[in-house]
Design a protein around this motif. Structure first.
Motif, PDB file in Angstrom:
ATOM      1  N   LEU A 137      43.178  34.446  47.383  1.00  0.00           N
ATOM      2  CA  LEU A 137      43.344  34.162  45.960  1.00  0.00           C
ATOM      3  C   LEU A 137      43.434  35.440  45.132  1.00  0.00           C
ATOM      4  CD1 LEU A 137      40.938  31.125  45.437  1.00  0.00           C
ATOM      5  CD2 LEU A 137      43.436  31.111  45.365  1.00  0.00           C
ATOM      6  N   THR A 138      42.603  36.433  45.465  1.00  0.00           N
ATOM      7  CA  THR A 138      42.668  37.681  44.707  1.00  0.00           C
ATOM      8  C   THR A 138      43.963  38.434  44.987  1.00  0.00           C
ATOM      9  OG1 THR A 138      41.349  38.759  46.455  1.00  0.00           O
ATOM     10  CG2 THR A 138      40.178  37.990  44.499  1.00  0.00           C
ATOM     11  N   GLU A 139      44.517  38.289  46.197  1.00  0.00           N
ATOM     12  CA  GLU A 139      45.820  38.883  46.503  1.00  0.00           C
ATOM     13  C   GLU A 139      46.909  38.221  45.653  1.00  0.00           C
ATOM     14  OE1 GLU A 139      47.231  41.116  48.841  1.00  0.00           O
ATOM     15  OE2 GLU A 139      45.250  41.966  49.205  1.00  0.00           O
ATOM     16  N   LEU A 140      46.866  36.897  45.582  1.00  0.00           N
ATOM     17  CA  LEU A 140      47.902  36.161  44.867  1.00  0.00           C
ATOM     18  C   LEU A 140      47.797  36.326  43.350  1.00  0.00           C
ATOM     19  CD1 LEU A 140      47.925  32.857  46.952  1.00  0.00           C
ATOM     20  CD2 LEU A 140      49.550  34.754  47.076  1.00  0.00           C
ATOM     21  N   LEU A 180      50.591  37.331  40.520  1.00  0.00           N
ATOM     22  CA  LEU A 180      50.960  36.346  39.504  1.00  0.00           C
ATOM     23  C   LEU A 180      50.598  36.785  38.092  1.00  0.00           C
ATOM     24  CD1 LEU A 180      49.811  33.106  41.371  1.00  0.00           C
ATOM     25  CD2 LEU A 180      52.154  33.933  41.079  1.00  0.00           C
ATOM     26  N   ASN A 181      49.935  37.935  37.988  1.00  0.00           N
ATOM     27  CA  ASN A 181      49.519  38.449  36.682  1.00  0.00           C
ATOM     28  C   ASN A 181      48.724  37.409  35.883  1.00  0.00           C
ATOM     29  OD1 ASN A 181      50.700  40.988  37.011  1.00  0.00           O
ATOM     30  ND2 ASN A 181      52.673  40.265  36.257  1.00  0.00           N
ATOM     31  N   VAL A 182      47.693  36.859  36.547  1.00  0.00           N
ATOM     32  CA  VAL A 182      46.864  35.843  35.912  1.00  0.00           C
ATOM     33  C   VAL A 182      46.077  36.453  34.758  1.00  0.00           C
ATOM     34  CG1 VAL A 182      45.019  34.165  36.309  1.00  0.00           C
ATOM     35  CG2 VAL A 182      46.683  34.622  38.101  1.00  0.00           C
ATOM     36  N   ASN A 183      45.864  35.665  33.708  1.00  0.00           N
ATOM     37  CA  ASN A 183      45.094  36.113  32.557  1.00  0.00           C
ATOM     38  C   ASN A 183      43.731  36.648  32.977  1.00  0.00           C
ATOM     39  OD1 ASN A 183      42.918  35.269  30.328  1.00  0.00           O
ATOM     40  ND2 ASN A 183      44.863  35.737  29.301  1.00  0.00           N
ATOM     41  N   ARG A 184      43.262  37.700  32.315  1.00  0.00           N
ATOM     42  CA  ARG A 184      42.005  38.358  32.677  1.00  0.00           C
ATOM     43  C   ARG A 184      40.817  37.396  32.621  1.00  0.00           C
ATOM     44  NH1 ARG A 184      38.286  40.600  29.312  1.00  0.00           N
ATOM     45  NH2 ARG A 184      36.848  42.143  30.175  1.00  0.00           N
ATOM     46  N   ARG A 185      40.760  36.552  31.591  1.00  0.00           N
ATOM     47  CA  ARG A 185      39.645  35.614  31.489  1.00  0.00           C
ATOM     48  C   ARG A 185      39.692  34.569  32.599  1.00  0.00           C
ATOM     49  NH1 ARG A 185      38.928  34.396  24.967  1.00  0.00           N
ATOM     50  NH2 ARG A 185      38.413  36.559  24.378  1.00  0.00           N
ATOM     51  N   VAL A 186      40.882  34.197  33.007  1.00  0.00           N
ATOM     52  CA  VAL A 186      41.014  33.270  34.135  1.00  0.00           C
ATOM     53  C   VAL A 186      40.509  33.932  35.408  1.00  0.00           C
ATOM     54  CG1 VAL A 186      42.630  31.948  35.550  1.00  0.00           C
ATOM     55  CG2 VAL A 186      42.945  32.055  33.070  1.00  0.00           C
ATOM     56  N   ASN A 187      40.809  35.219  35.588  1.00  0.00           N
ATOM     57  CA  ASN A 187      40.311  35.966  36.747  1.00  0.00           C
ATOM     58  C   ASN A 187      38.789  35.946  36.802  1.00  0.00           C
ATOM     59  OD1 ASN A 187      42.843  36.756  37.683  1.00  0.00           O
ATOM     60  ND2 ASN A 187      42.883  38.592  36.414  1.00  0.00           N
ATOM     61  N   MET A 216      38.954  42.301  43.288  1.00  0.00           N
ATOM     62  CA  MET A 216      39.594  42.294  41.983  1.00  0.00           C
ATOM     63  C   MET A 216      39.607  43.676  41.355  1.00  0.00           C
ATOM     64  SD  MET A 216      38.111  38.681  40.509  1.00  0.00           S
ATOM     65  CE  MET A 216      38.918  38.852  38.932  1.00  0.00           C
ATOM     66  N   HIS A 217      38.547  44.434  41.562  1.00  0.00           N
ATOM     67  CA  HIS A 217      38.504  45.793  41.022  1.00  0.00           C
ATOM     68  C   HIS A 217      39.523  46.688  41.728  1.00  0.00           C
ATOM     69  CE1 HIS A 217      36.951  49.390  39.142  1.00  0.00           C
ATOM     70  NE2 HIS A 217      36.806  49.942  40.326  1.00  0.00           N
ATOM     71  N   LYS A 218      39.612  46.555  43.051  1.00  0.00           N
ATOM     72  CA  LYS A 218      40.577  47.351  43.802  1.00  0.00           C
ATOM     73  C   LYS A 218      42.010  47.011  43.396  1.00  0.00           C
ATOM     74  CE  LYS A 218      37.758  48.020  47.974  1.00  0.00           C
ATOM     75  NZ  LYS A 218      37.618  47.663  49.415  1.00  0.00           N
ATOM     76  N   ASN A 219      42.249  45.736  43.115  1.00  0.00           N
ATOM     77  CA  ASN A 219      43.585  45.300  42.712  1.00  0.00           C
ATOM     78  C   ASN A 219      43.928  45.663  41.274  1.00  0.00           C
ATOM     79  OD1 ASN A 219      43.962  44.182  45.220  1.00  0.00           O
ATOM     80  ND2 ASN A 219      43.479  42.088  44.580  1.00  0.00           N
ATOM     81  N   GLY A 220      42.931  46.138  40.533  1.00  0.00           N
ATOM     82  CA  GLY A 220      43.169  46.523  39.158  1.00  0.00           C
ATOM     83  C   GLY A 220      43.127  45.387  38.170  1.00  0.00           C
ATOM     84  N   PRO A 262      39.912  51.139  38.436  1.00  0.00           N
ATOM     85  CA  PRO A 262      41.072  50.626  39.145  1.00  0.00           C
ATOM     86  C   PRO A 262      42.202  51.642  39.150  1.00  0.00           C
ATOM     87  CG  PRO A 262      40.211  49.010  37.597  1.00  0.00           C
ATOM     88  CD  PRO A 262      39.506  50.288  37.315  1.00  0.00           C
ATOM     89  N   THR A 263      42.893  51.737  40.245  1.00  0.00           N
ATOM     90  CA  THR A 263      43.988  52.683  40.371  1.00  0.00           C
ATOM     91  C   THR A 263      45.310  52.076  39.954  1.00  0.00           C
ATOM     92  OG1 THR A 263      44.263  52.026  42.676  1.00  0.00           O
ATOM     93  CG2 THR A 263      42.845  53.912  42.248  1.00  0.00           C
ATOM     94  N   LEU A 264      45.346  50.740  39.890  1.00  0.00           N
ATOM     95  CA  LEU A 264      46.571  50.044  39.509  1.00  0.00           C
ATOM     96  C   LEU A 264      46.277  49.032  38.421  1.00  0.00           C
ATOM     97  CD1 LEU A 264      48.110  49.246  43.009  1.00  0.00           C
ATOM     98  CD2 LEU A 264      48.907  50.999  41.408  1.00  0.00           C
ATOM     99  N   GLN A 265      47.126  48.962  37.444  1.00  0.00           N
ATOM    100  CA  GLN A 265      47.023  47.917  36.447  1.00  0.00           C
ATOM    101  C   GLN A 265      47.898  46.748  36.872  1.00  0.00           C
ATOM    102  OE1 GLN A 265      44.858  48.087  33.966  1.00  0.00           O
ATOM    103  NE2 GLN A 265      44.229  50.060  34.817  1.00  0.00           N
TER     104      GLN A 265
END
Length: 294
Positions: free
Chosen positions: A54-57, A61-68, A91-95, A168-171
């Motif tokens: 789920l965190t990969e997807l 999908l650029n899910v909203n931050r609050r949804v994350n 989630m932190h690693k994925n930015g 995070p290294t990536l946004q």
């Protein structure tokens, strides 16, 4: 520094114990491996894999931050520790979240799962589903109160506001897109490595705590402590001691958490501070709940 000194002393004590009674050491090792094979891996691996996928997807999908944030809290509550810490790390690693956000969320998701608390502790061990429910309500209620307090305090404590460490290294808009096959592969490899790390820690702490008195054993390894407490006490004292051990989590759970939270450098003092507060609040809540419903 104090944490590292404590770890050194525990390692020395563990090696001494191994040579003092080799037979007991081997017997406890077999029991620990049986526990890992029948309980730890079957319960944790699916959640590690699904959470990782789920965190990969959600990154792609650029899910909203609050949804994350909502998703990681819900999954953390359902799956129990240390899955929540693993999801925050992913989630932190994925930015998708910052270090400060990960630290602020952590008190909410370092909890036991309802399956473990109600089914294993309440039904299987205590033979009382209602007692399991009461313990879980006190445990989760205390976690949310602790999380709310820590969330407020984290806004004024400067070490927790500093995002220069492990940021995070990536946004989201810069993250590299992956296909579904690569996402599944990443989630699978992450789940395997994570469950092996947890299994190894459970085995070591189970062996190390097996010869200790029940209350002290619970400080080191949660499951061992609860099982042994159930053999020597009943009633309200049993409920209080169980929710205390469950909410503190023990050093084994702490070690598992630090394996994953190193990605966003969760301060050890902050972890033990909020787990201590969580434990105190859970004890306060369990007393009226027990008197009202049992």
């Amino acid at each position: 520094m104090l944490v590292k000194i404590g770890v050194v002393f525990m390692c020395i004590a563990f090696m001494v114990m191994a040579f003092v009674d080799v037979t007991a050491f081997l017997d406890n090792g077999r029991r620990a491996i049986l526990l890992v094979g029948t309980s730890v891996i079957p319960v944790l691996f699916p959640f590690f894999f699904i959470g990782g996928l789920l965190t990969e997807l959600q990154r792609d999908l650029n899910v909203n931050r609050r949804v994350n944030i909502f998703m990681v809290v819900v999954l953390g509550l359902l799956s129990g520790f240390p899955t929540g810490a693993k999801l925050l790390s992913n989630m932190h690693k994925n930015g998708t979240i910052t270090r400060t956000t990960a630290i602020r969320i952590s008190p909410f998701i370092t909890t036991a799962s309802p399956i473990f608390t109600i089914a294993v502790i309440g039904v299987a061990l205590f033979k009382s589903p209602m007692l399991g429910v009461i313990i879980y309500v006190a445990h989760i209620g205390a976690a949310f109160i602790t999380g709310a307090i820590c969330f407020r305090l984290s806004k004024v404590i400067k070490p927790l506001q500093n995002q220069n460490t492990a940021t995070p290294t990536l946004q989201n808009n810069e993250a590299k897109k992956t296909d579904i096959g690569e996402s599944i592969s990443n989630a699978l490899h992450g789940a395997v490595s994570s469950v092996l790390a947890v299994a190894g820690l459970v085995i070591v702490f189970f062996i190390g705590s097996a010869s200790l008195v029940p209350a002290i054993a619970g400080i080191f390894e949660m499951t061992t402590g609860i099982f042994r407490i159930s053999e020597v006490t009943t009633g309200l004292p049993l409920a209080i001691m169980t929710v205390a051990i469950l909410s503190f989590g023990g050093l084994c759970i702490a070690a598992q958490g630090f394996v994953f939270t190193r990605a966003f450098a969760l301060p050890a003092w902050f972890y033990f501070a909020y787990k201590t507060l969580h434990t105190i609040l859970a004890i306060v809540l369990i007393v009226p709940l027990y008197l009202l419903f049992l």
